[in-house]
Structure formats: C-alpha cells, structure tokens
Enzyme design. Structure first.
Site, mmCIF file in Angstrom:
data_model
loop_
_atom_site.group_PDB
_atom_site.id
_atom_site.type_symbol
_atom_site.label_atom_id
_atom_site.label_comp_id
_atom_site.label_asym_id
_atom_site.label_seq_id
_atom_site.Cartn_x
_atom_site.Cartn_y
_atom_site.Cartn_z
ATOM 1 N N SER A 131 0.789 -1.250 0.000
ATOM 2 C CA SER A 131 0.000 0.000 0.000
ATOM 3 C C SER A 131 0.816 1.294 0.000
ATOM 4 O O SER A 131 1.713 1.431 -0.818
ATOM 5 C CB SER A 131 -1.076 -0.020 1.083
ATOM 6 N N HIS A 144 -5.406 0.708 -4.615
ATOM 7 C CA HIS A 144 -4.742 -0.587 -4.446
ATOM 8 C C HIS A 144 -5.695 -1.690 -4.902
ATOM 9 O O HIS A 144 -6.881 -1.658 -4.572
ATOM 10 C CB HIS A 144 -4.323 -0.784 -2.993
ATOM 11 N N CYS A 204 -1.793 -3.233 3.687
ATOM 12 C CA CYS A 204 -2.683 -4.387 3.526
ATOM 13 C C CYS A 204 -1.934 -5.659 3.925
ATOM 14 O O CYS A 204 -0.904 -5.617 4.591
ATOM 15 C CB CYS A 204 -3.177 -4.471 2.086
ATOM 16 N N SER A 233 -0.777 -0.855 -7.443
ATOM 17 C CA SER A 233 -0.877 0.242 -6.483
ATOM 18 C C SER A 233 -0.557 1.552 -7.173
ATOM 19 O O SER A 233 0.258 1.602 -8.103
ATOM 20 C CB SER A 233 0.095 0.035 -5.307
#
Length: 336
Positions: free
Chosen positions: A65, A245, A79, A231
């Site tokens: 992320s 994301h 994440c 991302s």
C-alpha cells in the site's frame, strides 16, 4: 470464498503532530531521513517500491500500500498481514527528535477477508484498541472507538480516534474531508486487467484499466506486482493525494480508492470521481466512508453512484473527537 489468500483490506493510520513554526517551515516531518522511514516500515513489515514528492508532501508506494509524509502529518495505509500499529512507537521517537509532539491519531479499517491470518495486534478490534491505548501519549485524552455496522457481515467500519482536543475550531484543516472506498467482488473481466503481462510497465496498466481517467490532472506514481496486483499514489492540486490498491484474484478480489478534498471544492469534482471509480472497477459490493466536519460531502455519495446501478443498502453516522463525523455507507450492484 477462498479459504486463504492475500488480504486486500487495508489498515490506515493517520498521525498529526504539532511543533515550532521554524521547524515546520524547514520541512517538518519531511526531514525524516530514508533510514528512519525504513526503520518504521521494517516494524510494519513492508518496504518502499516507488516514490514521488512535491513542495507540499512526499508520497511512497509500498510493497503493501502507501505512505504519505507531510510537514505535520503522516498517513500509512497497509494491507496483507502487516503490523501497522507497530509504526507508532518509532514515529513518536523520530518526531520527538525533530521537536514534534503528537496531537491526534486516527485508525480505520474495514472487515478483513481472512481475519485469522492477521498477527497481533490486528487479531481483532479489541486487541487493536488495547494496543493503541497502551502506545499513545496520555495527553491524547479525548478517545473514542466504534464499529460502524452495515447489513453485510463482510463490510463494517472500525474507527479509533484520539486527540488532545475535543474539537479544534481553529484548525486550518477543518474544511478537509477524506473519502475511503472499499470494493469487493470486482467484475471478472475488469479484474483480469490487473494481471501483469510480460514486460508490462506500470503506466501501461494505469492506462488500459482506465485509472488514468479517474483524475486526469493528477501526477501518478504507480507500481505493478508480479503476477498480479496494482498500487498507485496520485498528487493533485498541490497538497492533495489519492491512492488506489488492487488485489484482483477471483474469490477474494478487492480494490480501494482513497482521496482527500475540501468542502469548498466544486461539488461536482468528488461526484465525478466516485462515478469513475465505480465504472473502472464495477464492484459487486462497496463501502464508502467519509470523514468530515461538514455534511456537504457524504450526501453526494449515493447521488453519484446509484445512477450507475449501485443500490445504497445502509448508512451509519458517528461523531468523533477533533475529526468530526464519520459516515459509513454500503452499496451493492443491481446485477447481483
């Protein structure tokens, strides 16, 4: 639903600091060297894969992320099975060395798809609250935690906010709002676009998926993962950011979009962004959380996405110290 897979739902931490004006004018927290940033991310268990900055803030795309560093604010969103809350102590230490004191902490997340895979302190929200209460300075005495429900077990919103002021009416950021969108059950054709082809560059995926059209004026820093995943951090209008994301695997597909804006912006701007996000990802289920001191933003959400076939199923509101109101809305596609 898959028994096990990559956890797409992020944990998000936003920390505000106060300090002397001369320090802020010299860059404030942006003076943190890369070695210090790496130490923070090592505690979280992620790394920097791409970065870009401007005169207002620095933006980092992470292996899990994003990270944004402003002169008096840091936002980390991670994440997978990262341990985000373990960034708090090193950030307090490094900011203190620069002459800063923490003034506010905001922690938010959705429902994990694979909760049993999460390590401590993210094993459950009760453990997260306990950990936060132990780590945060005692002068952040105005604290509130809440789980905002919906009609779906898969979507609820966890919020913890602590501040040294119940409501700072003189804050220069009172006009700002944050929108956090979590999307599951992505359209399969759309999701396949986030699988990497040989020699595919990140900007190529940004173009073919339509992400570049969500906010055409943004400076985009993107990254493609192998064999799949994507991302992006966007820099827009100077000190504004956006981030996307994507975890596209069938059975646990997930995408998120987050942006910050002002209540004084053209109201059509956030409406157009919401529409484009839905058109790009075509989710089966989505939640939208809006944090703001005004009611001007969340009321536009349903009006933006319902004409695109997303039916509002629930809407929950709660007030938090310093941050204002958090409004959590869930939607499902009429195709379901």
């Amino acid at each position: 639903m898959a028994v096990s897979g990559f956890e797409g739902f992020e944990k998000r931490l936003e920390l505000h600091f106060s300090g002397d004006d001369p320090v802020i004018q010299m860059g404030g927290l942006r003076q943190l060297d890369f070695e210090s940033i790496e130490q923070v991310l090592n505690a979280v268990q992620c790394t920097v894969v791409s970065a870009v900055g401007n005169q207002y803030f620095d933006s980092y795309v992470l292996s899990e992320s994003s990270l944004f560093v402003y002169p008096t604010k840091i936002i980390i969103k991670t994440c997978g099975t990262t341990q985000l809350l373990k960034s708090i102590l090193p950030l307090i230490q490094f900011s203190c060395e620069l002459g800063f004191v923490m003034s506010e902490c905001r922690y938010t997340r959705g429902n994990f798809i694979f909760p049993k895979a999460q390590p401590y302190p993210h094993t459950n929200f009760k453990d997260e609250i306990f950990y936060l209460q132990e780590q945060l300075p005692i002068h952040l005495c105005y604290r509130k935690a809440s789980v905002m429900p919906s009609k779906f077990i898969s979507h609820s919103w966890h919020v913890f906010i602590a501040s040294d002021k119940f409501y700072d009416i003189n804050s220069p950021n009172n006009d700002l709002f944050t929108v956090e969108i979590c999307m599951t059950e992505l359209d399969r054709v759309t999701a396949r676009k986030f699988f990497k082809h040989p020699n595919m560059a990140a900007n190529e995926m940004t173009e073919i998926t339509g992400i570049s059209e969500i906010n055409p004026n943004a400076l985009i820093c993107d990254f493609v993962f192998d064999p799949c995943g994507y991302s992006m951090n966007g820099i827009d209008n100077g000190d504004r950011y956006s981030t996307i994301h994507v975890t596209p695997e069938d059975g646990f597909s997930y995408a998120s979009y987050e942006c910050v804006g002002s209540i004084y912006d053209d109201p059509n701007h956030i409406v157009n962004i919401l529409k484009k996000v839905v058109q790009v990802f075509r989710p089966g289920t989505m939640s939208i959380s809006t944090t703001s001191t005004s009611n001007e933003v969340w009321t536009r959400v349903a009006k933006a996405v319902e004409p695109l076939g997303m039916k509002c199923r629930s809407c929950t509101m709660d007030d938090f110290p310093s941050a204002g109101s958090v409004v959590f809305q869930t939607f499902t596609s009429c195709r379901k």
